[in-house]
Design a protein around this motif. Structure first.
Motif, short mmCIF file in Angstrom:
data_model
loop_
_atom_site.label_atom_id
_atom_site.label_comp_id
_atom_site.label_asym_id
_atom_site.label_seq_id
_atom_site.Cartn_x
_atom_site.Cartn_y
_atom_site.Cartn_z
N UNK A 13 -71.49 -66.71 -29.03
CA UNK A 13 -72.95 -66.63 -29.17
C UNK A 13 -73.44 -65.21 -28.90
N UNK A 14 -72.76 -64.50 -28.00
CA UNK A 14 -73.12 -63.11 -27.74
C UNK A 14 -72.81 -62.27 -28.98
N UNK A 15 -71.66 -62.49 -29.57
CA UNK A 15 -71.30 -61.77 -30.80
C UNK A 15 -72.32 -62.04 -31.90
N UNK A 16 -72.68 -63.32 -32.10
CA UNK A 16 -73.58 -63.70 -33.18
C UNK A 16 -74.97 -63.11 -32.99
N UNK A 17 -75.37 -62.95 -31.73
CA UNK A 17 -76.71 -62.44 -31.45
C UNK A 17 -76.70 -61.01 -30.95
N UNK A 18 -75.59 -60.30 -31.19
CA UNK A 18 -75.42 -58.95 -30.65
C UNK A 18 -76.55 -57.99 -31.04
N UNK A 61 -79.71 -58.47 -31.61
CA UNK A 61 -80.90 -58.75 -30.83
C UNK A 61 -80.67 -58.50 -29.34
N UNK A 62 -79.57 -59.04 -28.81
CA UNK A 62 -79.31 -58.92 -27.38
C UNK A 62 -79.16 -57.46 -26.95
N UNK A 63 -78.31 -56.72 -27.65
CA UNK A 63 -78.07 -55.36 -27.22
C UNK A 63 -79.20 -54.42 -27.62
N UNK A 64 -79.97 -54.82 -28.63
CA UNK A 64 -81.18 -54.07 -28.95
C UNK A 64 -82.20 -54.15 -27.83
N UNK A 65 -82.31 -55.35 -27.21
CA UNK A 65 -83.26 -55.52 -26.11
C UNK A 65 -82.70 -54.98 -24.80
N UNK A 66 -81.39 -55.14 -24.60
CA UNK A 66 -80.78 -54.70 -23.34
C UNK A 66 -80.55 -53.20 -23.27
N UNK A 67 -80.45 -52.54 -24.44
CA UNK A 67 -80.10 -51.13 -24.41
C UNK A 67 -80.96 -50.22 -25.26
N UNK A 68 -81.98 -50.77 -25.93
CA UNK A 68 -82.79 -49.94 -26.81
C UNK A 68 -84.12 -49.54 -26.18
N UNK A 69 -84.87 -48.72 -26.90
CA UNK A 69 -86.22 -48.35 -26.47
C UNK A 69 -87.14 -49.54 -26.78
N UNK A 70 -87.66 -50.17 -25.75
CA UNK A 70 -88.39 -51.42 -25.96
C UNK A 70 -89.75 -51.20 -26.61
N UNK A 71 -90.47 -50.16 -26.16
CA UNK A 71 -91.75 -49.84 -26.80
C UNK A 71 -91.48 -48.84 -27.94
#
Length: 521
Positions: free
Chosen positions: A130-135, A137-147
């Protein structure tokens, strides 16, 4: 002296920011108050000559799997940074001797967990898949610029692909606590115990929101990338960064304390050192420090009143206790198959992790602390003389301020004095000796660091908190460090705030330094 950028603080995020900006052609000064760069990347012979210990941080899984390493890895390798890894990144060992090992082979993990309890291996495969399938979204939120427009576009794509209600459902499920996930997913208490302690390494507890999703992410990351450590000690990573920065023309100044960030017309223009010397910054000042340092000492009267108020109520998390051993031989674990495991947790399970966390939060020395036992010399033989061993032990839930002993055995004085530290270390040593034959007889020397000792080593580890502040939902994602935060910007123009107290939080990823360097470059 004039530079394009001045970086205050030489932890991994400051090093990443300085290296990337300098590599891209800017002129950078990195200033570090300690005699060495690295922050929590610190290795030394703290017990006996020839025994190299990682005094604080040890495992680089977040770094080697992140974007900063993808861009800088080859350069750092030229400057001597190499990693040692294992196919057995983590395990759990329970008081009754039952245990489980997570390897880097998913099929083997499925088989092993299904042997412990029918369907537990299948559930593990489903969780990491499930982590792979949602990578994205997950890593975009966990490691990206949120604003940012990119994050808005990411959410829009996901809403279009899934539908708004399914996206909302996924995000809601991701906010579940680890207890709910583990108790409803895994029949075996041993498999539950394998994952429960990892909430602590995320600055959370098994009862906290989103600790379930973080547990799945950790399981995925360890299975995919192992638990790499720096060959020769974590300090080698800091040395490689410094060499790279200087090779590209940057300046690294250690043993120098920044007294004030210079602000004119609400714009950061440079820094003033403790000796009075001023250095100007044409484009930015980047501060890799805790909020109290930034909005107290460094900005002084120039700090916006609202941010000064917010920093005064910013909550730091539990302290960290470190215990290091020089051993005459590797541990002789009673349970089989643990000799090459990088990180072994000693705990009974979810309830025990939750109990020790609760006790530490209430200011008590945990009666049965959750132990994370690292075996660096099993991965990297250069850490000690032939035939000997180094052991790295972390208690991720030690009280910052001591109000008593949950076990009722250790007299306390309200602070981490030497006697309290060593008696607590005795408690840890006794727990290990129950699982390793002749452990006490194998000890050549030990060295303990209480939370107060860690703060003395690094001023940003407030109360020994290695996570840059409590990582509960109200101080995470778009609310880190403050509810009004916007990425790594501050209310002072050209002043950026990075480090564990900022998004995406703690860990050796270097992500906040990477994000800021990309934005201002």
């Amino acid at each position: 002296m004039v530079f394009d950028h001045v970086v205050v603080g030489g932890g991994i995020n400051g090093l990443v920011a300085a290296a990337l900006l300098q590599k891209r052609g800017a002129r950078v000064l990195l200033v570090e108050r300690s005699a060495r760069v690295g922050g929590c990347l610190h290795s030394d012979e703290i017990t006996l000559p020839g025994f190299i210990h990682d005094v604080m941080a040890a495992t680089f899984v977040l770094f080697v799997s992140g974007p900063a390493y993808a861009e800088l890895g080859a350069d750092l390798e030229r400057h001597g940074l190499r990693f040692c890894n294992t196919s057995h990144p983590t395990a759990v060992l329970r008081p009754d001797g039952s245990h489980a090992v997570l390897t880097t082979d998913r099929a083997a993990n499925v088989t092993a967990f299904n042997t412990i309890a029918p369907a537990d291996g299948d559930r593990h495969a489903k969780d990491v898949a499930s982590v792979e399938a949602n990578a994205p979204l997950l890593f975009g939120l966990l490691g990206g610029r949120l604003w940012s427009a990119s994050t808005a576009a990411l959410l829009a794509r996901e809403a279009w692909k899934r539908g708004p209600r399914r996206l909302a459902a996924f995000l809601g499920e991701a906010l579940a606590p680890a207890r709910s996930w583990l108790e409803t997913s895994y029949a075996s208490q041993t498999v539950q115990a394998l994952y429960a302690p990892w909430a602590l390494h995320c600055g959370l507890s098994p009862e906290d929101s989103y600790s379930s999703q973080m547990g799945k992410v950790v399981a995925f990351a360890l299975e995919a990338a192992g638990a790499p450590i720096a060959e020769g000690g974590a300090g080698r990573a800091a040395q490689a960064f410094q060499s790279l920065i200087e090779e590209k023309g940057g300046v690294v100044q250690t043993g120098t304390q920044v007294d004030r960030i210079l602000v004119r017309d609400n714009t950061a223009v440079g820094v003033r050192m403790a000796d009075g010397m001023e250095v100007m910054a044409r484009k930015s000042v980047i501060a890799s420090v805790a909020p109290g340092q930034l909005y107290g000492k460094l900005l002084g009267e120039a700090a916006p009143i609202l941010d000064r108020q917010r920093s005064s109520t910013f909550r730091h998390g539990r302290g960290n206790f470190q215990l290091h051993y020089a051993l005459d031989r590797p541990p002789r674990w009673i349970a089989p198959g643990l000799e090459k495991v990088a990180l072994i947790h000693l705990t009974e399970g979810i309830d025990a992790v939750s109990k020790s966390h609760n006790e530490a939060t209430r200011g008590l020395l945990p009666q049965t602390p959750t132990l994370c036992v690292g075996q660096p010399s099993a991965l990297d033989p250069s850490r000690c003389p032939p035939g000997k061993a180094v052991l790295w032990i972390q208690v991720p839930d030690a009280p910052r301020v001591i109000k008593g002993d949950a076990g009722g055995q250790i007299p306390t004085t309200g602070r981490w004095d030497e006697a309290t530290r060593e008696m607590f270390a005795d408690r840890i040593e006794h727990a290990i000796s129950q699982h390793a034959r002749g452990f006490k007889e194998s000890v050549l020397m030990r060295r303990a660091y209480a939370p107060s000792d860690l703060e003395d080593l690094n001023i940003n580890l407030v109360g020994g908190d290695p996570y840059g502040g409590a990582c509960t939902l109200d101080q995470f994602f778009i609310w880190r460090p403050f509810s009004g935060s916007r990425n790594h910007h501050t209310a002072v123009k050209k002043l950026y705030h990075i480090g564990a107290s900022t998004h995406p939080g703690p860990g050796l990823s270097g992500a906040s330094g990477f994000l800021v360097s990309n934005e201002i470059a």
